[in-house]
Write a protein that holds these residues in place. Structure first.
Motif, PDB file in Angstrom:
ATOM      1  N   VAL A  57       0.790  -1.230  -0.036  1.00 51.96           N
ATOM      2  CA  VAL A  57      -0.024  -0.149   0.048  1.00 51.96           C
ATOM      3  C   VAL A  57       0.928   1.382   0.118  1.00 51.96           C
ATOM      4  CG1 VAL A  57      -1.713   1.473   1.571  1.00 51.96           C
ATOM      5  CG2 VAL A  57      -2.005  -0.958   1.114  1.00 51.96           C
ATOM      6  N   SER A  58       2.060   1.390   0.733  1.00 51.79           N
ATOM      7  CA  SER A  58       2.835   2.156   0.734  1.00 51.79           C
ATOM      8  C   SER A  58       3.547   2.647  -0.471  1.00 51.79           C
ATOM      9  CB  SER A  58       4.081   2.291   1.861  1.00 51.79           C
ATOM     10  OG  SER A  58       4.876   1.087   1.344  1.00 51.79           O
ATOM     11  N   ILE A  59       3.968   1.627  -1.366  1.00 56.58           N
ATOM     12  CA  ILE A  59       4.455   1.599  -2.662  1.00 56.58           C
ATOM     13  C   ILE A  59       3.162   2.258  -3.380  1.00 56.58           C
ATOM     14  CG2 ILE A  59       5.239  -0.087  -4.650  1.00 56.58           C
ATOM     15  CD1 ILE A  59       6.600  -1.776  -2.430  1.00 56.58           C
ATOM     16  N   ILE A  60       2.117   1.847  -3.495  1.00 55.37           N
ATOM     17  CA  ILE A  60       0.795   2.057  -4.521  1.00 55.37           C
ATOM     18  C   ILE A  60       0.806   3.807  -4.159  1.00 55.37           C
ATOM     19  CG2 ILE A  60      -1.173   2.040  -4.660  1.00 55.37           C
ATOM     20  CD1 ILE A  60      -1.090  -1.110  -3.907  1.00 55.37           C
ATOM     21  N   LYS A  61       0.861   4.024  -2.844  1.00 55.75           N
ATOM     22  CA  LYS A  61       0.502   5.619  -2.509  1.00 55.75           C
ATOM     23  C   LYS A  61       1.868   6.336  -3.326  1.00 55.75           C
ATOM     24  CE  LYS A  61      -1.989   5.210   1.907  1.00 55.75           C
ATOM     25  NZ  LYS A  61      -3.232   5.704   1.439  1.00 55.75           N
ATOM     26  N   GLN A  62       2.799   5.948  -3.332  1.00 51.91           N
ATOM     27  CA  GLN A  62       4.167   6.428  -3.682  1.00 51.91           C
ATOM     28  C   GLN A  62       3.750   6.670  -5.377  1.00 51.91           C
ATOM     29  OE1 GLN A  62       6.481   8.545  -2.273  1.00 51.91           O
ATOM     30  NE2 GLN A  62       6.675   9.150  -4.310  1.00 51.91           N
ATOM     31  N   ARG A  63       3.508   5.571  -5.948  1.00 56.09           N
ATOM     32  CA  ARG A  63       3.361   5.318  -7.321  1.00 56.09           C
ATOM     33  C   ARG A  63       2.392   6.603  -7.689  1.00 56.09           C
ATOM     34  NH1 ARG A  63       4.342   1.688 -11.177  1.00 56.09           N
ATOM     35  NH2 ARG A  63       6.260   1.190  -9.818  1.00 56.09           N
ATOM     36  N   LYS A  64       1.165   6.545  -6.952  1.00 56.72           N
ATOM     37  CA  LYS A  64       0.090   7.530  -7.412  1.00 56.72           C
ATOM     38  C   LYS A  64       0.783   9.003  -7.413  1.00 56.72           C
ATOM     39  CE  LYS A  64      -4.294   5.571  -5.570  1.00 56.72           C
ATOM     40  NZ  LYS A  64      -5.166   5.601  -4.520  1.00 56.72           N
ATOM     41  N   ILE A  65       1.477   9.333  -6.661  1.00 55.54           N
ATOM     42  CA  ILE A  65       2.434  10.484  -6.550  1.00 55.54           C
ATOM     43  C   ILE A  65       3.159  10.511  -7.749  1.00 55.54           C
ATOM     44  CG2 ILE A  65       3.973  12.187  -5.449  1.00 55.54           C
ATOM     45  CD1 ILE A  65       2.840  10.960  -2.821  1.00 55.54           C
ATOM     46  N   ASP A  66       3.932   9.636  -7.951  1.00 52.85           N
ATOM     47  CA  ASP A  66       4.957   9.636  -9.213  1.00 52.85           C
ATOM     48  C   ASP A  66       4.214   9.745 -10.484  1.00 52.85           C
ATOM     49  OD1 ASP A  66       6.953   9.504  -7.516  1.00 52.85           O
ATOM     50  OD2 ASP A  66       7.442   7.274  -7.468  1.00 52.85           O
ATOM     51  N   LEU A  67       2.843   9.040 -10.618  1.00 50.28           N
ATOM     52  CA  LEU A  67       2.398   9.112 -12.032  1.00 50.28           C
ATOM     53  C   LEU A  67       1.948  10.682 -12.059  1.00 50.28           C
ATOM     54  CD1 LEU A  67       0.386   5.798 -11.892  1.00 50.28           C
ATOM     55  CD2 LEU A  67       1.956   6.262 -13.255  1.00 50.28           C
ATOM     56  N   ALA A  68       1.396  11.255 -11.034  1.00 56.71           N
ATOM     57  CA  ALA A  68       0.846  12.643 -11.041  1.00 56.71           C
ATOM     58  C   ALA A  68       1.877  13.485 -11.513  1.00 56.71           C
ATOM     59  CB  ALA A  68       0.174  12.954  -9.862  1.00 56.71           C
ATOM     60  N   GLU A  69       3.038  13.411 -11.039  1.00 59.90           N
ATOM     61  CA  GLU A  69       4.319  14.353 -11.280  1.00 59.90           C
ATOM     62  C   GLU A  69       5.019  13.943 -12.451  1.00 59.90           C
ATOM     63  OE1 GLU A  69       6.407  14.231  -7.579  1.00 59.90           O
ATOM     64  OE2 GLU A  69       5.074  15.463  -6.476  1.00 59.90           O
ATOM     65  N   GLY A  70       4.512  12.603 -13.176  1.00 59.80           N
ATOM     66  CA  GLY A  70       5.414  12.364 -14.233  1.00 59.80           C
ATOM     67  C   GLY A  70       6.591  11.534 -13.910  1.00 59.80           C
ATOM     68  N   LYS A  71       6.797  11.142 -12.992  1.00 59.06           N
ATOM     69  CA  LYS A  71       7.988  10.411 -12.545  1.00 59.06           C
ATOM     70  C   LYS A  71       7.838   8.920 -12.866  1.00 59.06           C
ATOM     71  CE  LYS A  71       9.307  13.469  -8.675  1.00 59.06           C
ATOM     72  NZ  LYS A  71       9.475  13.892  -7.413  1.00 59.06           N
ATOM     73  N   ALA A  72       6.702   8.660 -13.033  1.00 58.40           N
ATOM     74  CA  ALA A  72       6.317   7.255 -13.554  1.00 58.40           C
ATOM     75  C   ALA A  72       5.615   7.079 -14.695  1.00 58.40           C
ATOM     76  CB  ALA A  72       5.681   6.563 -12.333  1.00 58.40           C
ATOM     77  N   THR A  73       5.642   5.903 -15.578  1.00 60.48           N
ATOM     78  CA  THR A  73       4.858   6.082 -16.820  1.00 60.48           C
ATOM     79  C   THR A  73       3.647   4.955 -16.506  1.00 60.48           C
ATOM     80  OG1 THR A  73       6.225   3.957 -17.734  1.00 60.48           O
ATOM     81  CG2 THR A  73       6.843   6.468 -18.137  1.00 60.48           C
ATOM     82  N   PRO A  74       2.694   5.103 -17.380  1.00 58.28           N
ATOM     83  CA  PRO A  74       1.532   4.240 -17.167  1.00 58.28           C
ATOM     84  C   PRO A  74       1.757   2.845 -17.776  1.00 58.28           C
ATOM     85  CG  PRO A  74       0.912   6.442 -18.509  1.00 58.28           C
ATOM     86  CD  PRO A  74       2.367   6.444 -17.986  1.00 58.28           C
ATOM     87  N   THR A  75       2.657   2.636 -18.460  1.00 56.54           N
ATOM     88  CA  THR A  75       2.971   1.349 -18.994  1.00 56.54           C
ATOM     89  C   THR A  75       4.345   0.778 -18.483  1.00 56.54           C
ATOM     90  OG1 THR A  75       4.422   2.483 -20.893  1.00 56.54           O
ATOM     91  CG2 THR A  75       1.776   2.141 -21.182  1.00 56.54           C
TER      92      THR A  75
END
Length: 478
Positions: free
Chosen positions: A238-256
């Motif tokens: 869950v902590s990884i998921i929460k961080q991923r949400k932030i990274d996706l919003a900030e463009g630090k992670a990609t959808p694919t």
């Protein structure tokens, strides 16, 4: 006194009536047909202890073949994990079950699985699995898998450098688990740091050991440990998921970039997105399925290659031809994997003799007939890989290691089932093929080895593993 004798006579008549009922009608189902031959064993426990103990003793096929011989039937009834059950044996039984998926039968897990994987949407593990099977193909189809080969090769190089090289002796099974788990963490949730991966490793071992066990939720039992481990892992995810949400919003992670991103950004047919806990549960299941079975297969590949030098030579020759065709530092690619035909035949023969998936349960959706026997609605049905894999009817000299069985058209349909079959064939079959072949490539390219315990016992709980983890002595190539 007369009332006493009347009561005693009534009780006697009742007991005789009940005895006659069981004597003459015990083999009749509710629908009036004849049940398959068999016995239900002890009250409540049924035959669960014998079913599990033959695995603990290293011979899970004994439970199946003893009953096939006793009842002269390819189908028999029993009582497993608290449920009335029927065991289907042989290729015809596999074909019937796999062909009637979601028609006459559906997937079934013990209720204990729902306790280990509770869903915040209150749906069953079966329904959640159906959702997952719809979501996975995008990540497990060949064009997607081609992108994973280089990543797998990169992780394998790091794994062998850290855990195998410059060591005289190693224990294979823990290292194989480390390799497959590291890969699963990297490809499913983009976690690659070894320290972060190791934080999950031991809880996952406890979870896997207790998932299919007698569901006694008391301190010290495997089931209790599995529940505690799943709760710990879920919080971490869950902590990884929460961080991923932030990274996706900030463009630090990609959808694919991985399955986690896909789950976060994909809604269902009603436009609803999954809860964080549901995503954590699904990732939890994927991480188990994505590494535990393959680690068993990799371990037994090491075992059989140590025992069979002529088989080792064939694998070594094929893999060195590929290695010598690469430039220094160049990673393996999809074309290299397609050249590993003999190596995969060897891996298939290992999967035949030591299938990580021993079998699986189904549930009857309605009353139906099979081989002249009635299978009542709601009864559980178990199919066993070993009922064909170690059966001379389907594999001549079944105890002999012979990769040539998989040349040409290969074994008869429904006889080789390490990944199941039909609509429920493991969607990760090709993923497993890649990680196993990449492992074999790096293994034989670097070492020869010898077993340190020549007659090491095999334990099946719920997958086959060497009792001491398969310690070997390494001999690096010059």
């Amino acid at each position: 006194m007369e009332l006493f004798y009347v009561s005693l006579l009534s009780l006697f008549i009742l007991l005789v009536s009940v005895s006659l009922h069981f004597l003459f009608y015990k083999n009749k189902s509710a629908s009036g047909g004849t049940l398959p031959p068999g016995r239900t064993g002890w009250p409540v426990l049924g035959e669960s202890l014998e079913f599990l103990s033959t695995g603990w003793k290293g011979h899970p096929e004994k439970f199946i073949f003893d009953r096939i011989a006793k009842y002269s039937s390819s189908v028999f009834r029993t009582h497993l994990l608290g449920e009335k059950a029927v065991v289907f044996c042989g290729a015809s039984g596999n074909k019937f079950l796999f062909s009637n998926e979601n028609k006459l039968v559906q997937a079934w897990w013990p209720s204990s699985v729902d306790k280990v994987f509770p869903s915040s949407t209150q749906t069953s593990s079966k329904e959640e699995a159906i959702k997952m099977r719809k979501m996975l193909p995008n990540f497990l189809k060949p064009e997607a898998l081609q992108r994973y080969v280089g990543i797998m090769d990169h992780i394998a190089r790091r794994h062998f450098a850290d855990g195998w090289e410059n060591k005289d002796e190693i224990v294979v099974f823990p290292l194989a688990k480390n390799y497959t788990f590291w890969l699963a963490c990297r490809l499913f949730i983009s976690v690659e740091d070894p320290d972060h991966v190791n934080k999950f490793a031991e809880p996952f071992n406890l979870l896997a050991s207790g998932l299919i066990s007698i569901p006694i939720d008391l301190p010290g039992t495997p089931f209790y440990k599995a529940i505690k481990a799943s709760n710990f892992i879920r919080k971490e995810l869950v902590s990884i998921i929460k961080q991923r949400k932030i990274d996706l919003a900030e463009g630090k992670a990609t959808p694919t970039q991985d399955i986690l991103s896909h789950m976060l950004l994909t809604s269902d047919e009603n436009g609803k997105f999954m809860h964080e806990l549901d995503i954590a549960d699904k990732i939890l299941g994927l991480l188990i399925g994505g590494h535990d079975t393959a680690s068993s297969a990799c371990t037994f590949i090491v075992k059989y290659l140590a025992e069979l030098p002529e088989i080792y030579e064939g694998v070594y020759k094929e893999q060195m031809e590929i290695a010598n065709s690469k430039k220094p530092g160049e990673l393996l690619n999809w074309d290299d994997i397609q050249k590993m035909k003999y190596s995969w035949n060897v891996a298939c023969e290992v999967l035949r003799l030591a299938p990580p998936l021993q079998g699986a349960f189904r549930e009857a959706l309605s009353d139906f007939m099979y081989n002249g026997f009635s299978i009542p609605k709601g009864w559980k049905i178990y199919w066993s890989a070993n009922s064909t894999h170690r059966n001379p009817e389907f594999f001549r000299e079944p105890e002999k290691f012979d990769p040539s069985r998989f040349e040409g058209s290969g074994p008869a349909p429904y006889s080789f089932v390490p990944f199941g079959g039909g609509p429920r064939m493991c969607p990760g079959k090709e993923y497993a093929r890649l990680e196993i072949l990449v492992f074999m490539h790096h293994l034989v390219k670097r070492f020869r080895w010898e077993k340190m315990i020549p007659d090491e016992k095999i334990v099946v709980n719920p997958m086959p593993i060497p009792a001491k983890g398969l310690p070997v002595r390494l001999h690096p190539h010059n």
